[in-house]
Design an enzyme around this catalytic site. Structure first.
Site, PDB file in Angstrom:
ATOM      1  N   ASN A 161     -10.218  -0.578  -0.289  1.00 22.55           N
ATOM      2  CA  ASN A 161      -8.771  -0.392  -0.209  1.00 22.55           C
ATOM      3  C   ASN A 161      -8.151  -0.821  -1.539  1.00 22.55           C
ATOM      4  O   ASN A 161      -8.149  -2.002  -1.871  1.00 22.55           O
ATOM      5  CB  ASN A 161      -8.236  -1.242   0.947  1.00 22.55           C
ATOM      6  CG  ASN A 161      -6.732  -1.123   1.131  1.00 22.55           C
ATOM      7  OD1 ASN A 161      -6.033  -0.590   0.276  1.00 22.55           O
ATOM      8  ND2 ASN A 161      -6.241  -1.637   2.240  1.00 22.55           N
ATOM      9  N   CYS A 171       0.812  -1.225   0.000  1.00 19.73           N
ATOM     10  CA  CYS A 171       0.000   0.000   0.000  1.00 19.73           C
ATOM     11  C   CYS A 171       0.843   1.272   0.000  1.00 19.73           C
ATOM     12  O   CYS A 171       0.318   2.361  -0.231  1.00 19.73           O
ATOM     13  CB  CYS A 171      -0.943   0.015   1.202  1.00 19.73           C
ATOM     14  SG  CYS A 171      -2.003  -1.426   1.257  1.00 19.73           S
ATOM     15  N   HIS A 226      -3.735   7.063   3.007  1.00 14.91           N
ATOM     16  CA  HIS A 226      -4.072   5.807   2.328  1.00 14.91           C
ATOM     17  C   HIS A 226      -5.469   5.374   2.771  1.00 14.91           C
ATOM     18  O   HIS A 226      -5.799   5.412   3.957  1.00 14.91           O
ATOM     19  CB  HIS A 226      -3.034   4.744   2.685  1.00 14.91           C
ATOM     20  CG  HIS A 226      -3.437   3.366   2.288  1.00 14.91           C
ATOM     21  ND1 HIS A 226      -3.920   3.060   1.034  1.00 14.91           N
ATOM     22  CD2 HIS A 226      -3.437   2.193   2.985  1.00 14.91           C
ATOM     23  CE1 HIS A 226      -4.193   1.769   0.981  1.00 14.91           C
ATOM     24  NE2 HIS A 226      -3.918   1.221   2.145  1.00 14.91           N
TER      25      HIS A 226
HETATM   26  N1  ACO Z   1     -18.377  -9.828   8.224  1.00 17.46           N
HETATM   27  C1  ACO Z   1     -18.914 -10.158   9.424  1.00 17.46           C
HETATM   28  N2  ACO Z   1     -18.153 -10.519  10.465  1.00 17.46           N
HETATM   29  C2  ACO Z   1     -16.820 -10.547  10.303  1.00 17.46           C
HETATM   30  C3  ACO Z   1     -16.209 -10.233   9.087  1.00 17.46           C
HETATM   31  C4  ACO Z   1     -17.045  -9.868   8.016  1.00 17.46           C
HETATM   32  N3  ACO Z   1     -16.564  -9.529   6.813  1.00 17.46           N
HETATM   33  N4  ACO Z   1     -14.873 -10.345   9.215  1.00 17.46           N
HETATM   34  C5  ACO Z   1     -14.646 -10.731  10.484  1.00 17.46           C
HETATM   35  N5  ACO Z   1     -15.820 -10.853  11.137  1.00 17.46           N
HETATM   36  C6  ACO Z   1     -16.050 -11.258  12.515  1.00 17.46           C
HETATM   37  C7  ACO Z   1     -14.906 -12.074  13.086  1.00 17.46           C
HETATM   38  O1  ACO Z   1     -15.002 -13.422  12.715  1.00 17.46           O
HETATM   39  C8  ACO Z   1     -15.115 -11.858  14.561  1.00 17.46           C
HETATM   40  O2  ACO Z   1     -16.128 -12.717  15.014  1.00 17.46           O
HETATM   41  P1  ACO Z   1     -16.055 -13.391  16.470  1.00 17.46           P
HETATM   42  O3  ACO Z   1     -16.051 -12.242  17.441  1.00 17.46           O
HETATM   43  O4  ACO Z   1     -17.289 -14.212  16.495  1.00 17.46           O
HETATM   44  O5  ACO Z   1     -14.770 -14.157  16.483  1.00 17.46           O
HETATM   45  C9  ACO Z   1     -15.629 -10.431  14.648  1.00 17.46           C
HETATM   46  O6  ACO Z   1     -16.110 -10.098  13.336  1.00 17.46           O
HETATM   47  C10 ACO Z   1     -14.559  -9.455  15.059  1.00 17.46           C
HETATM   48  O7  ACO Z   1     -13.402  -9.681  14.271  1.00 17.46           O
HETATM   49  P2  ACO Z   1     -12.118  -8.806  14.423  1.00 17.46           P
HETATM   50  O8  ACO Z   1     -11.103  -9.252  13.403  1.00 17.46           O
HETATM   51  O9  ACO Z   1     -11.686  -8.770  15.834  1.00 17.46           O
HETATM   52  O10 ACO Z   1     -12.730  -7.397  14.012  1.00 17.46           O
HETATM   53  P3  ACO Z   1     -12.080  -5.984  14.098  1.00 17.46           P
HETATM   54  O11 ACO Z   1     -12.912  -5.106  14.900  1.00 17.46           O
HETATM   55  O12 ACO Z   1     -10.611  -6.046  14.400  1.00 17.46           O
HETATM   56  O13 ACO Z   1     -12.226  -5.503  12.588  1.00 17.46           O
HETATM   57  C11 ACO Z   1     -10.870  -5.215  10.625  1.00 17.46           C
HETATM   58  C12 ACO Z   1     -11.561  -6.209  11.552  1.00 17.46           C
HETATM   59  C13 ACO Z   1     -11.916  -4.355   9.943  1.00 17.46           C
HETATM   60  C14 ACO Z   1     -10.094  -5.989   9.593  1.00 17.46           C
HETATM   61  C15 ACO Z   1      -9.942  -4.332  11.494  1.00 17.46           C
HETATM   62  O14 ACO Z   1      -9.080  -5.114  12.265  1.00 17.46           O
HETATM   63  C16 ACO Z   1      -9.141  -3.405  10.658  1.00 17.46           C
HETATM   64  O15 ACO Z   1      -9.647  -2.440  10.143  1.00 17.46           O
HETATM   65  N6  ACO Z   1      -7.822  -3.657  10.519  1.00 17.46           N
HETATM   66  C17 ACO Z   1      -6.972  -2.931   9.664  1.00 17.46           C
HETATM   67  C18 ACO Z   1      -6.652  -3.842   8.538  1.00 17.46           C
HETATM   68  C19 ACO Z   1      -6.656  -3.192   7.187  1.00 17.46           C
HETATM   69  O16 ACO Z   1      -7.160  -2.131   6.942  1.00 17.46           O
HETATM   70  N7  ACO Z   1      -6.050  -3.922   6.290  1.00 17.46           N
HETATM   71  C20 ACO Z   1      -5.973  -3.527   4.940  1.00 17.46           C
HETATM   72  C21 ACO Z   1      -4.660  -3.858   4.398  1.00 17.46           C
HETATM   73  S1  ACO Z   1      -3.409  -3.007   5.261  1.00 17.46           S
HETATM   74  C22 ACO Z   1      -3.486  -1.448   4.814  1.00 17.46           C
HETATM   75  O17 ACO Z   1      -3.895  -1.138   3.764  1.00 17.46           O
HETATM   76  C23 ACO Z   1      -3.030  -0.487   5.808  1.00 17.46           C
END
Ligand code: ACO
Length: 329
Positions: A286, A116, A256
């Site tokens: 993204n 990214c 980003h």
């Molecule tokens: N739909 C529904 N539920 C989901 C989904 C989905 N698409 N994905 C995960 N879940 C569930 C999980 O299974 C989990 O369920 P559980 O509690 O029963 O185990 C619950 O949602 C919470 O999951 P977490 O991974 O803890 O959710 P979090 O609040 O951390 O959000 C996310 C996840 C959105 C990925 C967050 O961590 C985030 O924004 N991270 C940054 C990652 C990012 O932006 N990456 C892009 C590439 S890197 C970059 O470009 C910088």
């Protein structure tokens, strides 16, 4: 001591596929829902290519629009640098394929892999090469067809990404216009928090590799989130210091577009009013290396920023890599 800017932007362009994938569409593919995706990421839709459309097609369209905007012909281009992790093929470099498509027959061309952070890494490398190798017209492109490496059964990652490309044409700086400060950094010790293991020399293409789902993106979302906010804040602070500015001096900040919560956390750290922070992640998802040049092109074309405006850009991605730049348009 702030130095004279070396490279300035002569034109910008962007290209995204016409096809849209909404959160409602994703609900039919994996166990997810619109509310979860919007609350956790801010994403409502993403543009995705039709099967078989390669990155070189999007990147060439963005590049041609940037050339038209700059009033520069393809034959005048000395160098093409393309930031991507989803090139058409392992080799040749997709930058070479773009060169052939647009007819930039005088140019040197290569790809740069910084996930990214690809576009801002390319911007800094291109500026340095303009200074040391005498290049006068340079195409810097960030582009991805991320849907080509998505595991559509993995709801943790498949809802996050979209396809697209953005491009800028650089020329030698005039007056105070140009890149005023830039910064890039990496930390490979965190490579296992965000990566795509399959298809390289570690796990060459094989039936087993695909069965083990190594072709998809692997991510520890929470850790990526934490590092992204801290590293982006540090990078932005560094370029502000190098440019002898404060965040109040900037007309617009283009972070980003990974997800809205990362952008909001960054804005909170700098006490930025919402109108100073560009957000389009809701419409594109993204797009990795493409996100900043797509946003920059949008902001210029929709009149959000004009000539002379001060723009801060900041990013974070797999590697980990992170980078920032300050630019006077
Ligand atoms: N739909 C529904 N539920 C989901 C989904 C989905 N698409 N994905 C995960 N879940 C569930 C999980 O299974 C989990 O369920 P559980 O509690 O029963 O185990 C619950 O949602 C919470 O999951 P977490 O991974 O803890 O959710 P979090 O609040 O951390 O959000 C996310 C996840 C959105 C990925 C967050 O961590 C985030 O924004 N991270 C940054 C990652 C990012 O932006 N990456 C892009 C590439 S890197 C970059 O470009 C910088």
């Amino acid at each position: 001591m702030i130095q004279k800017p070396q490279a300035m932007i002569l034109g910008t362009g962007r290209a995204v596929p016409a096809r849209l994938l909404t959160n409602a569409d994703l609900e039919k593919i994996v166990d997810t829902n619109d509310q979860w995706i919007v609350e956790r990421t801010g994403i409502r839709q993403r543009h995705v290519v039709e099967p078989g459309v390669p990155l070189s097609e999007l990147a060439s369209e963005a590049a041609q629009k940037a050339l038209d905007d700059a009033g520069v012909t393809a034959e005048e281009i000395d160098l093409i640098v393309l930031g991507t992790v989803t090139g058409d093929m392992k080799f040749p470099a997709t930058a070479c394929l773009v060169q052939a498509r647009i007819g930039a027959n005088r140019a040197a061309a290569f790809d740069l892999s910084a996930a990214c952070s690809g576009f801002l890494y390319c911007l800094q490398v291109a500026g340095a090469l303009m200074q040391t190798a005498g290049y006068r017209r340079v195409l810097v492109i960030g582009g991805e067809v991320l849907t080509s490496m998505i595991d559509w059964e993995d709801r943790d990652t498949c809802v996050l990404f979209g396809d697209g490309a953005g491009a800028v044409v650089l020329g030698p700086s005039e007056g105070e216009r140009g890149v005023l400060a830039s910064f890039m950094k990496s930390d490979g010790s965190h490579s296992s928090l965000l990566y795509n293991p399959g298809g390289g020399s570690l796990h060459p293409v094989s039936v087993e590799m695909v069965e083990q789902k190594l072709h998809g993106i692997r991510m520890n979302g929470r850790e990526v989130f934490r590092h992204a906010v801290n590293s982006m804040a540090g990078a932005l602070r560094q370029v502000l210091e190098d440019a002898e500015m404060t965040v109040e001096d900037l007309d617009l900040i283009i972070p980003h577009q990974a997800n809205l919560r990362i952008i909001e956390a960054l804005a909170k750290r700098f006490r930025l009013p919402t109108e100073k922070v560009y957000v389009n992640v809701d419409r594109y998802g993204n797009t990795s290396a493409a996100s900043i040049p797509i946003a920059l092109d949008e902001a210029r074309r929709n009149g959000r920023v004009g000539p002379g405006a001060l723009v801060g850009m900041v990013t974070f991605g797999g590697g980990f890599t992170w980078a920032a730049a300050i630019l006077r348009l």
